[in-house]
Design a protein around this motif. Structure first.
Motif, PDB file in Angstrom:
ATOM      1  N   PHE A   7      -3.226 -35.762 -21.159  1.00 13.94           N
ATOM      2  CA  PHE A   7      -3.305 -34.333 -21.416  1.00 13.94           C
ATOM      3  C   PHE A   7      -2.531 -33.602 -20.329  1.00 13.94           C
ATOM      4  O   PHE A   7      -2.243 -34.153 -19.274  1.00 13.94           O
ATOM      5  CB  PHE A   7      -4.753 -33.855 -21.448  1.00 13.94           C
ATOM      6  CG  PHE A   7      -5.476 -33.980 -20.130  1.00 13.94           C
ATOM      7  CD1 PHE A   7      -5.498 -32.932 -19.231  1.00 13.94           C
ATOM      8  CD2 PHE A   7      -6.129 -35.155 -19.794  1.00 13.94           C
ATOM      9  CE1 PHE A   7      -6.146 -33.038 -18.007  1.00 13.94           C
ATOM     10  CE2 PHE A   7      -6.778 -35.273 -18.570  1.00 13.94           C
ATOM     11  CZ  PHE A   7      -6.789 -34.213 -17.686  1.00 13.94           C
ATOM     12  N   ASP A   8      -2.182 -32.384 -20.622  1.00 12.72           N
ATOM     13  CA  ASP A   8      -1.468 -31.542 -19.670  1.00 12.72           C
ATOM     14  C   ASP A   8      -2.512 -30.795 -18.842  1.00 12.72           C
ATOM     15  O   ASP A   8      -3.245 -29.957 -19.369  1.00 12.72           O
ATOM     16  CB  ASP A   8      -0.567 -30.572 -20.445  1.00 12.72           C
ATOM     17  CG  ASP A   8       0.267 -29.700 -19.539  1.00 12.72           C
ATOM     18  OD1 ASP A   8      -0.222 -29.305 -18.452  1.00 12.72           O
ATOM     19  OD2 ASP A   8       1.407 -29.382 -19.921  1.00 12.72           O
ATOM     20  N   GLU A   9      -2.566 -31.095 -17.554  1.00 12.47           N
ATOM     21  CA  GLU A   9      -3.598 -30.509 -16.701  1.00 12.47           C
ATOM     22  C   GLU A   9      -3.458 -28.987 -16.610  1.00 12.47           C
ATOM     23  O   GLU A   9      -4.446 -28.264 -16.572  1.00 12.47           O
ATOM     24  CB  GLU A   9      -3.544 -31.135 -15.314  1.00 12.47           C
ATOM     25  CG  GLU A   9      -4.769 -30.827 -14.491  1.00 12.47           C
ATOM     26  CD  GLU A   9      -4.845 -31.659 -13.230  1.00 12.47           C
ATOM     27  OE1 GLU A   9      -4.917 -31.057 -12.150  1.00 12.47           O
ATOM     28  OE2 GLU A   9      -4.841 -32.908 -13.344  1.00 12.47           O
ATOM     29  N   THR A  10      -2.209 -28.507 -16.593  1.00 10.68           N
ATOM     30  CA  THR A  10      -1.994 -27.055 -16.529  1.00 10.68           C
ATOM     31  C   THR A  10      -2.545 -26.371 -17.774  1.00 10.68           C
ATOM     32  O   THR A  10      -3.173 -25.318 -17.688  1.00 10.68           O
ATOM     33  CB  THR A  10      -0.495 -26.728 -16.350  1.00 10.68           C
ATOM     34  OG1 THR A  10      -0.045 -27.356 -15.147  1.00 10.68           O
ATOM     35  CG2 THR A  10      -0.251 -25.233 -16.271  1.00 10.68           C
ATOM     36  N   GLU A  11      -2.328 -26.987 -18.931  1.00  6.58           N
ATOM     37  CA  GLU A  11      -2.874 -26.428 -20.174  1.00  6.58           C
ATOM     38  C   GLU A  11      -4.396 -26.443 -20.149  1.00  6.58           C
ATOM     39  O   GLU A  11      -5.040 -25.501 -20.614  1.00  6.58           O
ATOM     40  CB  GLU A  11      -2.363 -27.204 -21.388  1.00  6.58           C
ATOM     41  CG  GLU A  11      -0.939 -26.883 -21.769  1.00  6.58           C
ATOM     42  CD  GLU A  11      -0.491 -27.638 -23.007  1.00  6.58           C
ATOM     43  OE1 GLU A  11      -1.347 -28.054 -23.814  1.00  6.58           O
ATOM     44  OE2 GLU A  11       0.730 -27.813 -23.148  1.00  6.58           O
ATOM     45  N   ALA A  12      -4.973 -27.505 -19.617  1.00  2.24           N
ATOM     46  CA  ALA A  12      -6.434 -27.584 -19.517  1.00  2.24           C
ATOM     47  C   ALA A  12      -6.962 -26.485 -18.591  1.00  2.24           C
ATOM     48  O   ALA A  12      -7.963 -25.829 -18.907  1.00  2.24           O
ATOM     49  CB  ALA A  12      -6.857 -28.962 -19.021  1.00  2.24           C
TER      50      ALA A  12
END
Length: 194
Positions: A7-12
């Motif tokens: 997953f994209d941590e920034t999106e999370a």
């Protein structure tokens, strides 16, 4: 060999930020964080270790995001006073176009006060970063003749910072653009060189 994150941590962080921003820390459940981030409970805890640590990471994300947005906006300012005017106008636009959420930092101060030293330290660091930028714009304006020299640049920065917090609070209680704009115009007039 550790499994790569899928997953994209920034999106999370962005999703978690929006959840906390809408409801506050205490009122945001783990289930709501799962829905906002697209992550399962175990992924949230494996990545961020706790709800509190996720919240602290969200505050960092919000602070850095704000600095980047402010820098991009103010690069085009004609002078110091123009930078202050643009910042106040963008605050009003942000409030009216994004659901009158207020400032996540101001909302967090209202929720936590000084009860959490780690959160308080993050809020203080964010405030100092904002004040530093505002001092820069005040000094730039004093040098280019657009901002009054009758006041110390740090005092002007504190005044504009308080005005921004006030605009966000006014917006949350439902003030219309006309009232918000009037406050911004009075503030700009108060720091303009006469």
């Amino acid at each position: 060999m550790p499994r790569p994150r899928e997953f994209d941590e920034t999106e999370a962080l962005e999703g978690a930020m929006n959840a906390f921003w809408a409801r506050g820390y205490e009122a945001t459940s783990t289930e709501e964080l799962c829905a906002a981030t697209g992550l399962g409970r175990s992924s949230i805890y494996n990545t961020f270790s706790s709800k509190h640590e996720l919240f602290r990471r969200v505050l960092d994300h919000y602070s850095h995001r704000g600095i980047r947005l402010r820098e991009a906006l103010l690069d085009n300012a004609p002078d110091g006073l123009g930078a202050i005017r643009l910042l106040l106008a963008s605050t009003i636009d942000d409030e009216l176009e994004n659901g009158r959420r207020g400032c996540l930092m101001v909302n967090t101060i209202a929720e936590f006060g000084t009860t959490d030293p780690e959160v308080a330290a993050q809020i203080n660091a964010d405030t100092e970063a904002h004040l530093s930028a505002l001092v820069h714009f005040a000094r730039t304006g004093q040098a280019d003749g657009s901002v009054t020299r009758d006041r110390d640049a740090a005092d002007i920065a504190n005044f504009i910072h308080a005005t921004i917090s006030g605009l966000r609070t006014m917006s949350r209680r439902g003030a219309e653009r006309e009232a918000l704009t009037s406050v911004a115009e009075i503030a700009t007039s108060a720091v303009a060189r006469r």
